[in-house]
Design an enzyme around this catalytic site. Structure first.
Site, PDB file in Angstrom:
ATOM      1  N   GLY A 225       0.775  -1.237   0.000  1.00  0.00           N
ATOM      2  CA  GLY A 225       0.000   0.000   0.000  1.00  0.00           C
ATOM      3  C   GLY A 225       0.803   1.281   0.000  1.00  0.00           C
ATOM      4  O   GLY A 225       0.218   2.372   0.014  1.00  0.00           O
ATOM      5  N   PRO A 260       4.576  -5.154  -1.002  1.00  0.00           N
ATOM      6  CA  PRO A 260       4.438  -3.967  -1.856  1.00  0.00           C
ATOM      7  C   PRO A 260       4.301  -4.338  -3.327  1.00  0.00           C
ATOM      8  O   PRO A 260       4.936  -5.283  -3.802  1.00  0.00           O
ATOM      9  CB  PRO A 260       5.773  -3.239  -1.637  1.00  0.00           C
ATOM     10  N   GLY A 261       3.469  -3.611  -4.033  1.00  0.00           N
ATOM     11  CA  GLY A 261       3.370  -3.768  -5.480  1.00  0.00           C
ATOM     12  C   GLY A 261       3.831  -2.481  -6.129  1.00  0.00           C
ATOM     13  O   GLY A 261       4.944  -2.356  -6.636  1.00  0.00           O
ATOM     14  N   ARG A 262       2.961  -1.474  -6.032  1.00  0.00           N
ATOM     15  CA  ARG A 262       3.190  -0.182  -6.685  1.00  0.00           C
ATOM     16  C   ARG A 262       4.563   0.418  -6.348  1.00  0.00           C
ATOM     17  O   ARG A 262       5.252   0.929  -7.218  1.00  0.00           O
ATOM     18  CB  ARG A 262       2.091   0.778  -6.238  1.00  0.00           C
ATOM     19  N   ARG A 298      -6.294   3.398 -15.266  1.00  0.00           N
ATOM     20  CA  ARG A 298      -6.315   4.099 -13.976  1.00  0.00           C
ATOM     21  C   ARG A 298      -6.955   5.500 -14.045  1.00  0.00           C
ATOM     22  O   ARG A 298      -7.752   5.848 -13.175  1.00  0.00           O
ATOM     23  CB  ARG A 298      -4.901   4.189 -13.371  1.00  0.00           C
ATOM     24  N   CYS A 328     -14.465   4.086 -27.845  1.00  0.00           N
ATOM     25  CA  CYS A 328     -15.749   4.777 -28.011  1.00  0.00           C
ATOM     26  C   CYS A 328     -16.415   5.059 -26.662  1.00  0.00           C
ATOM     27  O   CYS A 328     -17.526   4.599 -26.400  1.00  0.00           O
ATOM     28  CB  CYS A 328     -16.665   3.927 -28.860  1.00  0.00           C
TER      29      CYS A 328
HETATM   30  N1  LLP Z   1      -1.451  -6.988  -0.609  1.00  0.00           N
HETATM   31  C1  LLP Z   1      -2.776  -7.098  -0.813  1.00  0.00           C
HETATM   32  C2  LLP Z   1      -3.543  -8.045  -0.015  1.00  0.00           C
HETATM   33  C3  LLP Z   1      -3.404  -6.287  -1.754  1.00  0.00           C
HETATM   34  O1  LLP Z   1      -4.715  -6.377  -1.940  1.00  0.00           O
HETATM   35  C4  LLP Z   1      -2.636  -5.364  -2.525  1.00  0.00           C
HETATM   36  C5  LLP Z   1      -3.274  -4.515  -3.528  1.00  0.00           C
HETATM   37  C6  LLP Z   1      -1.247  -5.312  -2.300  1.00  0.00           C
HETATM   38  C7  LLP Z   1      -0.700  -6.126  -1.323  1.00  0.00           C
HETATM   39  C8  LLP Z   1      -0.357  -4.377  -3.034  1.00  0.00           C
HETATM   40  O2  LLP Z   1      -0.707  -3.055  -2.861  1.00  0.00           O
HETATM   41  P1  LLP Z   1       0.263  -1.888  -3.370  1.00  0.00           P
HETATM   42  O3  LLP Z   1       1.550  -1.992  -2.611  1.00  0.00           O
HETATM   43  O4  LLP Z   1       0.490  -2.081  -4.831  1.00  0.00           O
HETATM   44  O5  LLP Z   1      -0.481  -0.656  -3.088  1.00  0.00           O
HETATM   45  N2  LLP Z   1      -5.628  -1.131  -9.206  1.00  0.00           N
HETATM   46  C9  LLP Z   1      -5.394  -0.161  -8.176  1.00  0.00           C
HETATM   47  C10 LLP Z   1      -4.679  -0.765  -6.981  1.00  0.00           C
HETATM   48  C11 LLP Z   1      -5.369  -1.967  -6.408  1.00  0.00           C
HETATM   49  C12 LLP Z   1      -4.608  -2.590  -5.268  1.00  0.00           C
HETATM   50  C13 LLP Z   1      -5.208  -3.859  -4.855  1.00  0.00           C
HETATM   51  N3  LLP Z   1      -4.511  -4.544  -3.806  1.00  0.00           N
HETATM   52  C14 LLP Z   1      -4.657   1.030  -8.756  1.00  0.00           C
HETATM   53  O6  LLP Z   1      -4.369   1.036  -9.950  1.00  0.00           O
HETATM   54  O7  LLP Z   1      -4.389   2.005  -8.040  1.00  0.00           O
END
Ligand code: LLP
Length: 417
Positions: A225, A260-262, A298, A328
């Site tokens: 997050g 972490p993802g983002r 997004r 469209c």
């Molecule tokens: N762990 C869990 C259980 C999650 O549900 C998520 C993201 C993450 C980790 C990773 O979160 P991050 O570090 O990337 O914030 N599509 C949306 C974001 C959806 C996130 C869903 N869960 C966007 O484009 O902003």
């Protein structure tokens, strides 16, 4: 800066370009925050699940946080060891649970009572002890976009404290469940660490009670997050946040796991797109490009702002415009009311911070082919996914036969279209 003009010539547009060195940099920055304390970074594959990108993170030592069994398979294929893979998500199917237990991954983050009972039953059938963690919903507001806020009771995620406590006791007694972790994840693109700390403190209390009862917890999973800068957002101080987390968790002697993802990939990627046309509707200026909401959704669904710059601006003068795609829908835009110089057909624009939730959320809407992906390592470019072809687009479709059409291949193989 990478030579984007050359990349566009070589691979065409729209094109995702990921700087793997920048990914190394963010992974290392985060890992260093944990220096001196036991930790595991499990990259959240949902942000970008390209196999080469996962492999790059695997080589750095990353684990994987997966939300479907197919993501688990991607992680394994990319070389992430099974003991660094976790599986979260509110809707795991029986088949996915079975497969995950057979694959012997680190643990499953369980999100409901019924899921826990199913995991237990499957583990019993397989004659194994399922390592599990419960995702606890701390009922804390992450103060982010409502679509990506997950830590409130009104969200579908996780289990409340009282119920989690009960379920942990059940798991402790069960011969087929081994409760090794405790988990929270309250949202994405979080810019204020206070709700995260508040959640960690709540979960810590629960963990302390469970440890006192002899539960074999090993992992304190703080989710992901971490917010990043897209335009003018100011992320919280990660070093300080992790330091606080370590202080909270240390007395429990648990390993800290984060997902972490983002943070790892968001700012490492761009979407390169070519201008097709400019037009004025009255006084309103539109720049129409060859990328669209199917490539980067997004802006359309979260009103997310991605900075867009012209690669070789022909003048210093700029004026407001909307950057839109060919789809469209009026919601098909990459940016609204942004300043760009006059553009001509063929000019290149860079859509920044497109490494996370770009390709992984892309679609074929309007029968558009998905873009190619390129990795940059030390300035060297490598194609890591080729551009989709029309043949690939239709390959899974089965044509309903009628009396005038006796063979599927007659139509699919036609050279006339
Ligand atoms: N762990 C869990 C259980 C999650 O549900 C998520 C993201 C993450 C980790 C990773 O979160 P991050 O570090 O990337 O914030 N599509 C949306 C974001 C959806 C996130 C869903 N869960 C966007 O484009 O902003």
């Amino acid at each position: 800066m990478a030579n984007y003009a050359q990349l566009a010539q070589k691979y065409h547009t729209p094109l995702f370009v990921y700087n793997f060195d920048a990914i190394t940099q963010s992974y290392t920055t985060l890992k260093e925050c944990f220096e001196g304390y036991k930790s595991l970074i499990c990259y959240a594959l949902k942000a970008n699940s390209n196999l080469s990108l996962i492999r790059h993170l695997a080589n750095l030592g990353s684990g994987a946080d997966c939300v479907s069994f197919h993501e688990v398979r991607r992680a394994l294929l990319s070389g992430i060891p099974k003991y660094k893979i976790i599986f979260s998500g509110v809707g795991k199917t029986l088949h996915e649970i079975e497969s995950a237990l057979k694959a012997d991954i680190l643990f499953l983050n369980v999100e409901s009572e019924s899921e826990l009972f199913l995991v237990e039953a499957v583990a019993k059938d397989l004659g194994v002890e399922a390592r599990i963690s419960l995702r606890v919903n701390p009922n804390v507001d992450a103060k982010t976009h409502p679509y990506i806020s997950t830590g409130l009771s009104s969200n579908k995620f996780g289990i409340n404290h009282e119920e989690a406590f009960k379920l942990y006791l059940h798991a402790h007694k069960s011969p087929n469940l081994l409760p090794v972790g405790i988990h929270f994840h309250i949202g994405s693109q979080i810019l204020d660490s206070a709700p995260l700390i508040e959640s960690a403190l709540k979960i810590k209390e629960l963990a302390r009670g469970l440890l006192a009862l002899g539960l074999p917890l090993k992992f304190f999973d703080i989710g992901g997050g971490y917010g990043i800068t897209y335009t003018d957002e100011v992320p919280f101080n990660l070093q300080e946040y992790i330091k606080n987390i370590i202080n909270i968790v240390k007395p429990l002697d648990l390993s800290i796991l984060t997902e972490p993802g983002r943070f790892l990939v968001g700012n490492a990627g761009i979407l390169l797109t070519s201008v097709l046309y400019e037009k004025l509707n009255g006084t309103k200026r539109f720049v129409i490009v060859d990328a669209a909401m199917n490539d980067l959704i997004r802006p359309s669904i979260y009103k997310a702002k991605h900075e867009i710059v012209a690669l070789n601006p022909k003048s210093k003068e700029v004026s407001k415009c909307d950057v839109v795609g060919a789809i469209c829908e009026s919601g098909d835009y990459l940016a609204k009311d942004v300043n760009l110089p006059d553009c001509e057909s063929g000019d290149l624009l860079i859509v920044k911070s497109a490494g996370a939730y770009g390709y992984s959320m892309s679609s074929n809407y309007n029968s558009r082919l998905r873009p190619a992906e390129v990795a940059l390592t030390n300035g060297k470019d490598t194609l890591i996914r080729h551009r989709e072809s029309f043949e690939e687009l239709i390959e899974d479709e089965l044509l309903l036969l009628d009396e005038n059409t006796d063979k599927v291949d007659d139509i699919k193989g036609s050279k006339d279209v």
